[in-house]
Design an enzyme around this catalytic site. Sequence first.
Site, mmCIF file in Angstrom:
data_model
loop_
_atom_site.group_PDB
_atom_site.id
_atom_site.type_symbol
_atom_site.label_atom_id
_atom_site.label_comp_id
_atom_site.label_asym_id
_atom_site.label_seq_id
_atom_site.Cartn_x
_atom_site.Cartn_y
_atom_site.Cartn_z
ATOM 1 N N HIS A 103 0.869 -1.182 0.000
ATOM 2 C CA HIS A 103 0.000 0.000 0.000
ATOM 3 C C HIS A 103 0.904 1.230 0.000
ATOM 4 C CE1 HIS A 103 -3.741 -2.155 0.519
ATOM 5 N NE2 HIS A 103 -3.170 -2.903 1.436
ATOM 6 N N HIS A 113 -0.054 -6.528 -5.495
ATOM 7 C CA HIS A 113 -0.206 -7.783 -4.761
ATOM 8 C C HIS A 113 0.431 -8.935 -5.534
ATOM 9 C CE1 HIS A 113 -2.722 -11.528 -4.638
ATOM 10 N NE2 HIS A 113 -2.223 -11.514 -3.428
ATOM 11 N N ASN A 115 1.465 -13.324 -4.983
ATOM 12 C CA ASN A 115 1.413 -14.508 -4.142
ATOM 13 C C ASN A 115 1.752 -15.731 -4.968
ATOM 14 O OD1 ASN A 115 -1.128 -16.743 -3.590
ATOM 15 N ND2 ASN A 115 0.352 -16.411 -1.962
ATOM 16 N N THR A 116 2.590 -16.601 -4.424
ATOM 17 C CA THR A 116 2.752 -17.939 -5.014
ATOM 18 C C THR A 116 2.816 -18.962 -3.888
ATOM 19 O OG1 THR A 116 5.133 -17.479 -5.223
ATOM 20 C CG2 THR A 116 3.842 -17.402 -7.255
ATOM 21 N N ARG A 117 2.350 -20.150 -4.171
ATOM 22 C CA ARG A 117 2.256 -21.169 -3.121
ATOM 23 C C ARG A 117 2.354 -22.574 -3.723
ATOM 24 N NH1 ARG A 117 -2.357 -18.381 -4.251
ATOM 25 N NH2 ARG A 117 -4.002 -19.617 -5.196
ATOM 26 N N HIS A 146 0.685 -5.327 -18.356
ATOM 27 C CA HIS A 146 0.179 -6.528 -19.029
ATOM 28 C C HIS A 146 1.145 -7.045 -20.112
ATOM 29 C CE1 HIS A 146 -3.676 -7.519 -17.202
ATOM 30 N NE2 HIS A 146 -3.812 -6.224 -16.955
ATOM 31 N N HIS A 176 -20.556 -7.749 -5.446
ATOM 32 C CA HIS A 176 -21.623 -6.910 -4.873
ATOM 33 C C HIS A 176 -21.617 -5.496 -5.450
ATOM 34 C CE1 HIS A 176 -18.036 -6.208 -2.483
ATOM 35 N NE2 HIS A 176 -18.571 -5.155 -1.930
#
Lengths: 275, 275
Positions: A103, A113, A115-117, A146, A176
Site C-alpha cells: 500500500h 499484490h 502470491n505464489t504457493r 500486461h 456486490h
Amino acid sequence: MDLDIKKDLTSSWFKTLQDAFCDDIKKIENNKTDFKSTNWKRNKLKDEGGGEYRILKNGKVFEKVGVNFSKVYGKFPKEYKKNIPGAEKNAKFWASGISVVMHMKNPLIPAMHFNTRYICTTYDWFGGGMDVTPSKVDKTEKKDFHNILKKMCNRHSPHYYTKYKKWCDEYFYLHHRKEPRGIGGIFFDYKKNNFEENFKFVRDCGVTFQLIFNKIIQRKIKKKWTMKEKERQYVKRGRYAEFNLLYDRGTKFGLQTGGNIKAILMSLPPKAKWE
Amino acid sequence: MDLDIKKDLTSSWFKTLQDAFCDDIKKIENNKTDFKSTNWKRNKLKDEGGGEYRILKNGKVFEKVGVNFSKVYGKFPKEYKKNIPGAEKNAKFWASGISVVMHMKNPLIPAMHFNTRYICTTYDWFGGGMDVTPSKVDKTEKKDFHNILKKMCNRHSPHYYTKYKKWCDEYFYLHHRKEPRGIGGIFFDYKKNNFEENFKFVRDCGVTFQLIFNKIIQRKIKKKWTMKEKERQYVKRGRYAEFNLLYDRGTKFGLQTGGNIKAILMSLPPKAKWE
C-alpha cells in the site's frame, strides 16, 4: 522427484524471494525504514510449521507493505477439507507460500499484490498470481504491466497469458459492486503434474513481480499528488478491504487453518475510508 | 390477524422509527447538519419494493450515521433460500426492517448499532437487536446499558434478557481474533407465533434504543479526547469492518437478495485503520 525434495525446493525458493523483495523495498526506502519481522508457529504444542511475516510501515514510499512467508502442515479442519482438492478423504496437508501486499503513500502509485504457493494433499500443486490496483486511471501503466506479464507467460506456454489473465479478472472482482478490484494481472491455481516446468514458471512469476514493482514505483516515485487523489486512494482501499474480507481465498484458507491473524490480515490497508 | 395487516403494521412502525431516530440525531447536531436521503428500488422492471437510506456525515457529534429503512419482496435466489427458515420449498419472501449504525466523532462515545426486522416466508418472524462498541473501556456505561436492556426485556418476559444477551455475545464475536466486537447487548431471531406480543417487544426495543443512544451521547458529548484515543477508535473500527464483511448476517442477506449496496454497506465506518 521425491515429494520431500519438492517441499524443500519450493519453500526455500519462497524464503529466498522474501529476502529479495525485502532488500529491494528497503533500497527504495533508502535503507532508512526497516521491516518489523515476526516469527510464528501454527501450533504451540506440536510442530505444525509456521512462518515469518515482515511489515514495513510509514515509509517515505510505502505506507504499509507486508511480505509474508509460511510453511505449515497438519490436518485440515473437518468443515474445510471438502473445499480442497485431494483432501476429501485424507485431511493431511502441507503448504508453503509467499504473499506480498504493497500500500503506497503516493496515491498515483497503485497498490500491488503478489502470491505464489505450493500445496500438497493427496495431490500437489502450485497456485498464485499478481494484480495491480490503482486509484487513478493510467493507461500506459496498465499496458506496460500486461505486456510484461504476457511476455513472461509466453516464455512458458502460449496459452498461459490469456487463461491466467481471464482467471484474474474473474477472481479479483467485487460481485456486490459489479466492479473489478483493479486492472487485473494473472491468477492460477491447481497447477499440478510436471513439477519442474511449473516450478520454473512460479519462479519466473516471482522474479517478474520484482521487476514490475520496481518499475512501477520508479516511474512515479517523484510525482506530486493532491489531497483529492489521496482521498480517492482511501476509498479505493475500502474496496480492497471489502474484497479481502468478503471473497479472498487466501484469507479464508488462513483463517480456517489456524494461521496467524496478523500475517493473514497483513493485506488490509493501513487506512481506508467509506463514503 | 391477516398477514397483510401484519406487514402494514410492522413496516409502518419501522418507517416511523426511522423518522424518530433521524429527528433525535438532527437535534443532537443542533439542526446544523442534515441527512442525505436516497430512495432505491429492488427491481427496476417490476415492483419488488425497495427502501430509503439516510446518511449524515461529518457532523459535530456524528462522524457518520446511517438510518436505513427497507421493505422488499420477491423470491430468494436458489443458492440462498436453503439458509432461510420456511423458504426451502417456496422461495417467496417479504421483509421489512430498520437498521442504524452510528460512528461517533468523539472516540469516547461508542459506536452503536440497532436493527429490527419482520420477515415472511411460509413462516413469519421478528429478528433484531442492538449492541454497543466502545474503543475505550467504560464500566459505568456498560453497566448502565445492560441495566436498561434488562429492565426492558423483563417487561416482556423474565427469560428474554439472559437468552438474548447470550445470543448477542455469541453473534457479535470475531472468531478469527477470538475477541468480542464490543460490550454486547441483545440479539434475537426467528421470533415467531404470538405476533402481538412479539411486535410489542420489537417496538419497545426501538424506543429503548432511542433512550439509550441519547443517554450515552449526552453523558460524553462535551468530554475532551486525545489523538491517541482517536487512533484507537480507528483501529477498533477496522475490527468493525472485519465483522460486518466476514460474519454479519444482515450484510449477507442484503448482498445476496439484490439489496442496495450503499444501503447495505452504510454500516461500514467512515475511516478505519489496520495496524
